[in-house]
Write a protein that holds these residues in place. Structure first.
Motif, mmCIF file in Angstrom:
data_model
loop_
_atom_site.group_PDB
_atom_site.id
_atom_site.type_symbol
_atom_site.label_atom_id
_atom_site.label_comp_id
_atom_site.label_asym_id
_atom_site.label_seq_id
_atom_site.Cartn_x
_atom_site.Cartn_y
_atom_site.Cartn_z
ATOM 1 N N CYS A 143 57.514 -14.095 86.666
ATOM 2 C CA CYS A 143 58.008 -13.260 85.549
ATOM 3 C C CYS A 143 57.846 -11.782 85.889
ATOM 4 C CB CYS A 143 57.260 -13.589 84.250
ATOM 5 S SG CYS A 143 57.524 -15.282 83.690
ATOM 6 N N THR A 144 56.705 -11.431 86.498
ATOM 7 C CA THR A 144 56.495 -10.015 86.853
ATOM 8 C C THR A 144 57.486 -9.586 87.932
ATOM 9 O OG1 THR A 144 54.713 -10.650 88.357
ATOM 10 C CG2 THR A 144 54.058 -9.879 86.169
ATOM 11 N N VAL A 145 57.811 -10.498 88.839
ATOM 12 C CA VAL A 145 58.805 -10.185 89.884
ATOM 13 C C VAL A 145 60.097 -9.701 89.231
ATOM 14 C CG1 VAL A 145 60.374 -11.272 91.557
ATOM 15 C CG2 VAL A 145 57.922 -11.663 91.735
ATOM 16 N N GLU A 146 60.551 -10.470 88.229
ATOM 17 C CA GLU A 146 61.818 -10.119 87.566
ATOM 18 C C GLU A 146 61.689 -8.808 86.791
ATOM 19 O OE1 GLU A 146 64.688 -11.486 88.179
ATOM 20 O OE2 GLU A 146 63.569 -12.784 89.520
ATOM 21 N N MET B 203 45.382 -15.232 81.413
ATOM 22 C CA MET B 203 45.393 -14.069 80.513
ATOM 23 C C MET B 203 44.751 -12.875 81.188
ATOM 24 S SD MET B 203 45.790 -16.206 77.571
ATOM 25 C CE MET B 203 44.354 -16.453 76.565
ATOM 26 N N GLY B 204 43.683 -13.118 81.971
ATOM 27 C CA GLY B 204 43.024 -12.019 82.693
ATOM 28 C C GLY B 204 44.027 -11.277 83.569
ATOM 29 N N GLU C 262 38.959 -0.313 79.464
ATOM 30 C CA GLU C 262 37.981 0.700 79.900
ATOM 31 C C GLU C 262 38.012 0.878 81.408
ATOM 32 O OE1 GLU C 262 34.922 -0.223 76.270
ATOM 33 O OE2 GLU C 262 34.146 -0.459 78.320
ATOM 34 N N SER C 263 38.143 -0.251 82.125
ATOM 35 C CA SER C 263 38.161 -0.156 83.601
ATOM 36 C C SER C 263 39.406 0.609 84.055
ATOM 37 C CB SER C 263 38.099 -1.541 84.249
ATOM 38 O OG SER C 263 39.277 -2.265 83.988
ATOM 39 N N ALA C 264 40.525 0.385 83.365
ATOM 40 C CA ALA C 264 41.763 1.086 83.746
ATOM 41 C C ALA C 264 41.626 2.587 83.491
ATOM 42 C CB ALA C 264 42.948 0.510 82.983
ATOM 43 N N GLN C 265 40.968 2.933 82.381
ATOM 44 C CA GLN C 265 40.766 4.375 82.094
ATOM 45 C C GLN C 265 39.892 5.006 83.165
ATOM 46 O OE1 GLN C 265 39.256 4.221 78.098
ATOM 47 N NE2 GLN C 265 41.300 4.031 77.219
ATOM 48 N N ILE D 278 47.313 -6.666 84.874
ATOM 49 C CA ILE D 278 48.596 -6.115 85.362
ATOM 50 C C ILE D 278 49.141 -5.101 84.350
ATOM 51 C CG2 ILE D 278 51.039 -6.678 85.824
ATOM 52 C CD1 ILE D 278 49.931 -9.371 87.044
ATOM 53 N N LYS D 279 49.101 -5.450 83.058
ATOM 54 C CA LYS D 279 49.617 -4.539 82.020
ATOM 55 C C LYS D 279 48.899 -3.197 82.055
ATOM 56 C CE LYS D 279 50.744 -7.537 78.126
ATOM 57 N NZ LYS D 279 50.258 -7.874 76.788
#
Ligand code: NAP
Length: 258
Positions: free
Chosen positions: A193-196, A123-124, A77-80, A129-130
């Motif tokens: 992992c996100t870097v890659e 997980m947060g 919801e926050s992303a929307q 990030i996703k």
């Protein structure tokens, strides 16, 4: 006063401690950010009063957004909401600052303590990030600049020196906090992992340690106050380039061992 060059910024856990101080300093900077999404669990509650007052002073820049890092629906919801308010330049910097700490050795840490630390501290940030990735990708494309920076597209994960495996021996007996250490080490791995995964998108990721700070979490015995920590953190953020992609650094800009 140090300032980030980022134009649109989102900070989690912005209602107190280091998150609130980041909001303050970003507003006091000679070049304040253009849009600041200050996220917290309970925007209407008593713990968000200082943030609400700041937002009232800067209504054109600060938007307070409800975001509970442990609740995937609230993150969506926050992303929307943020997406509906962002311009076509996207989101330049996301600061995963919200975090929890429980004290305990291996013998006193429960599965629930570990679960709770992972929910908030690992997980947060992963779910955040996703959900916000499309806006960071938009910002990276819109910038038209080569390389990486916090004014282009970046995710700053607020980690801790307590996550460092190389430093455990020196600090464990003084401060065990097993669930916190393990979860923040997990956060550091998430960063790598996100870097890659997102190198191709030219989004910068970094783990920053704020120092031992006198906040609710750091306690009265901390070595520095929140303003000193945040001045340093903002200076470091401003200095980051693709050379520091995936770095683990403290608020003074010193590299920490993983
Ligand atoms: P703090 O004063 O305890 O503030 C923690 C913030 O995180 C609060 O805004 C809190 O919101 C928020 N938060 C906790 N769980 C959340 C959730 N599920 N969803 C959204 N927000 C949540 O801590 P701090 O010292 O400012 O710490 C900020 C960051 O720095 C943390 O990641 C911490 O691990 C890291 N850090 C701190 C120190 C230190 O010495 N202080 C050292 C190393 C690293 P509520 O008000 O709703 O609880």
């Amino acid at each position: 006063m140090a300032a980030t060059k980022a134009c649109s910024v989102l900070i989690t856990g912005a209602n107190r401690g280091l998150g609130l101080e980041m909001v303050k300093q970003m507003m006091e900077a000679p070049q304040p950010v253009r849009q600041l999404f200050a996220c917290c669990r309970d925007p209407e509650g008593p713990k968000a009063e200082n943030l609400r007052n700041l937002a009232k002073k800067h209504p054109k820049i600060i938007t307070v957004i409800r975001l509970d890092a442990t609740d995937p629906c609230s993150i969506k919801e926050s992303a929307q909401r943020v997406g509906s308010l962002l311009g076509k330049e996207g989101l330049n910097m996301l600061v995963n600052n919200a975090g929890v700490l429980a004290h305990g050795t291996i013998q006193t840490t429960s599965s629930e303590d570990m679960q709770s630390a992972f929910n908030t501290n690992v997980m947060g940030p992963m779910n955040i990030i996703k959900e916000f990735l499309p806006y960071l990708q938009t910002a990276a494309k819109a910038s038209g600049k080569p390389g990486m920076s916090c004014s282009k597209a970046a995710v700053i994960n607020i980690s801790s020196a307590l996550a460092s495996m190389a430093l455990v021996e020196a600090s464990y007996s003084f401060f065990p906090a097993v669930s916190y250490r393990v979860s923040k080490a997990g956060l550091n791995m998430l960063t790598m992992c996100t870097v890659e995964e997102f190198k191709k998108d030219e989004i910068l990721f970094a783990n920053l340690h704020p120092g031992w700070v006198r906040t609710d979490m750091g306690g009265e015995g901390g070595e520095i106050d929140a303003p000193e920590s945040v001045e340093g953190l903002l200076r470091v953020m401003k200095s980051l380039t693709e050379k520091q992609n995936g770095t683990f650094m403290d608020y003074k800009g010193s590299v920490l061992p993983f």
